[in-house]
Design a protein around this motif. Structure first.
Motif, mmCIF file in Angstrom:
data_model
loop_
_atom_site.group_PDB
_atom_site.id
_atom_site.type_symbol
_atom_site.label_atom_id
_atom_site.label_comp_id
_atom_site.label_asym_id
_atom_site.label_seq_id
_atom_site.Cartn_x
_atom_site.Cartn_y
_atom_site.Cartn_z
ATOM 1 N N GLY A 79 0.812 -1.216 0.000
ATOM 2 C CA GLY A 79 0.000 0.000 0.000
ATOM 3 C C GLY A 79 0.847 1.268 0.000
ATOM 4 N N ILE A 80 1.920 1.272 0.806
ATOM 5 C CA ILE A 80 2.817 2.434 0.855
ATOM 6 C C ILE A 80 3.505 2.622 -0.494
ATOM 7 C CG2 ILE A 80 4.933 3.333 1.893
ATOM 8 C CD1 ILE A 80 4.033 1.934 4.513
ATOM 9 N N ALA A 81 3.956 1.529 -1.087
ATOM 10 C CA ALA A 81 4.629 1.607 -2.392
ATOM 11 C C ALA A 81 3.667 2.068 -3.483
ATOM 12 C CB ALA A 81 5.233 0.255 -2.749
ATOM 13 N N ASN A 82 2.424 1.586 -3.457
ATOM 14 C CA ASN A 82 1.443 2.010 -4.451
ATOM 15 C C ASN A 82 1.066 3.469 -4.285
ATOM 16 O OD1 ASN A 82 1.405 -0.493 -5.653
ATOM 17 N ND2 ASN A 82 -0.400 -1.207 -4.547
ATOM 18 N N ALA A 83 0.978 3.929 -3.045
ATOM 19 C CA ALA A 83 0.640 5.337 -2.805
ATOM 20 C C ALA A 83 1.724 6.262 -3.348
ATOM 21 C CB ALA A 83 0.439 5.571 -1.317
ATOM 22 N N LYS A 84 2.960 5.843 -3.277
ATOM 23 C CA LYS A 84 4.084 6.639 -3.783
ATOM 24 C C LYS A 84 4.392 6.334 -5.249
ATOM 25 C CE LYS A 84 5.779 9.073 -0.418
ATOM 26 N NZ LYS A 84 6.134 10.459 -0.553
ATOM 27 N N GLN A 85 3.655 5.396 -5.856
ATOM 28 C CA GLN A 85 3.913 4.941 -7.220
ATOM 29 C C GLN A 85 5.388 4.538 -7.369
ATOM 30 O OE1 GLN A 85 2.525 8.053 -9.797
ATOM 31 N NE2 GLN A 85 0.387 7.611 -9.339
ATOM 32 N N ALA A 86 5.851 3.753 -6.421
ATOM 33 C CA ALA A 86 7.262 3.381 -6.332
ATOM 34 C C ALA A 86 7.617 2.299 -7.350
ATOM 35 C CB ALA A 86 7.577 2.891 -4.927
ATOM 36 N N ARG A 87 8.785 2.431 -7.897
ATOM 37 C CA ARG A 87 9.350 1.424 -8.791
ATOM 38 C C ARG A 87 10.584 0.777 -8.170
ATOM 39 N NH1 ARG A 87 5.207 0.595 -11.334
ATOM 40 N NH2 ARG A 87 4.456 2.163 -12.744
ATOM 41 N N GLN A 88 11.176 1.426 -7.182
ATOM 42 C CA GLN A 88 12.352 0.906 -6.495
ATOM 43 C C GLN A 88 12.294 1.323 -5.034
ATOM 44 O OE1 GLN A 88 15.675 2.489 -8.559
ATOM 45 N NE2 GLN A 88 15.167 4.604 -8.167
ATOM 46 N N VAL A 89 13.164 0.751 -4.240
ATOM 47 C CA VAL A 89 13.127 0.919 -2.791
ATOM 48 C C VAL A 89 13.340 2.371 -2.363
ATOM 49 C CG1 VAL A 89 15.566 0.342 -2.449
ATOM 50 C CG2 VAL A 89 13.934 -0.082 -0.620
ATOM 51 N N GLU A 90 14.159 3.110 -3.080
ATOM 52 C CA GLU A 90 14.451 4.489 -2.700
ATOM 53 C C GLU A 90 13.224 5.385 -2.808
ATOM 54 O OE1 GLU A 90 16.366 2.767 -4.862
ATOM 55 O OE2 GLU A 90 18.229 2.545 -3.726
ATOM 56 N N ASP A 91 12.246 4.997 -3.607
ATOM 57 C CA ASP A 91 11.055 5.820 -3.806
ATOM 58 C C ASP A 91 10.109 5.823 -2.611
ATOM 59 O OD1 ASP A 91 12.024 6.298 -6.336
ATOM 60 O OD2 ASP A 91 10.718 4.828 -7.318
ATOM 61 N N PHE A 92 10.150 4.776 -1.780
ATOM 62 C CA PHE A 92 9.151 4.680 -0.710
ATOM 63 C C PHE A 92 9.689 4.231 0.648
ATOM 64 C CE2 PHE A 92 9.440 0.344 -2.057
ATOM 65 C CZ PHE A 92 9.068 -0.421 -0.974
ATOM 66 N N PHE A 93 10.934 3.805 0.758
ATOM 67 C CA PHE A 93 11.409 3.206 2.009
ATOM 68 C C PHE A 93 11.366 4.194 3.169
ATOM 69 C CE2 PHE A 93 14.385 1.404 5.068
ATOM 70 C CZ PHE A 93 13.933 0.103 5.100
ATOM 71 N N ALA A 94 11.600 5.477 2.917
ATOM 72 C CA ALA A 94 11.564 6.478 3.993
ATOM 73 C C ALA A 94 10.163 6.632 4.564
ATOM 74 C CB ALA A 94 12.079 7.812 3.470
ATOM 75 N N ASP A 95 9.139 6.245 3.832
ATOM 76 C CA ASP A 95 7.756 6.375 4.298
ATOM 77 C C ASP A 95 7.272 5.176 5.105
ATOM 78 O OD1 ASP A 95 7.458 8.866 3.056
ATOM 79 O OD2 ASP A 95 7.030 7.905 1.131
ATOM 80 N N ILE A 96 8.054 4.119 5.172
ATOM 81 C CA ILE A 96 7.678 2.972 6.008
ATOM 82 C C ILE A 96 7.900 3.377 7.463
ATOM 83 C CG2 ILE A 96 8.219 0.580 6.618
ATOM 84 C CD1 ILE A 96 9.098 0.128 3.755
#
Length: 167
Positions: A79-96
């Motif tokens: 869910g966090i990755a989809n909300a950020k439209q992440a393609r790699q770990v750097e796009d969303f890991f800070a939001d976990i």
């Protein structure tokens, strides 16, 4: 014992019928497998490498036993990755969020790189050759062998025997 055409056809028909009957029967007594597809999806987001699905299945089974909120954690990270439209770990890991969810994400990353569940003595080993830490040096690391003619030829050089004295 003579094998006639009638016995051969009857035997082939029996084997075929048995195979057709038992191939449609579900595997009784086996526990359902944990959702490996979600685990591989989260793993692909957290680890930017080509991952082995067989190793992922072993890791998913271990994660389901180790983390009581396994299914919820998987959904949260996706869910966090989809909300950020992440393609790699750097796009969303800070939001976990810090805590169990981030510990779970760190465990997945550690497991893929090390090939085991923890650095402790009782760790469960998932892979050696497909562990990502090994992959970086796979072309330079020799496979240990104690054979006399194998890689590195570990062992003492063979010394020729001296002739036996004659009396």
């Amino acid at each position: 014992m003579a094998l006639t055409r009638r016995k051969l056809l009857l035997g082939a028909a029996t084997v075929s019928a048995t195979w057709l009957t038992w191939s449609g029967v579900p595997a009784w007594g086996l526990a359902p497998a944990p959702p490996q597809e979600q685990f591989m999806q989260v793993s692909a987001l957290l680890v930017n490498h080509r991952l082995d699905a067989r190793v992922g299945a072993r890791m998913a089974a271990a994660a389901a036993q180790k983390f009581p909120q396994y299914a919820q954690m998987m959904k949260s990270i996706i869910g966090i990755a989809n909300a950020k439209q992440a393609r790699q770990v750097e796009d969303f890991f800070a939001d976990i969020p810090a805590g169990p969810l981030q510990d779970f994400a760190h465990w997945i990353i550690f497991a893929w790189y090390s090939g085991c569940s923890s650095p402790k003595k009782d760790a469960q080993v998932f892979a050696y050759e497909t562990a990502l830490t090994y992959q970086t040096t796979a072309d330079a690391v020799a496979i240990p062998s104690y054979g006399f003619s194998g890689p590195n030829q570990w062992g003492r050089p063979i010394v020729p025997l001296t002739p036996m004295p004659s009396f």
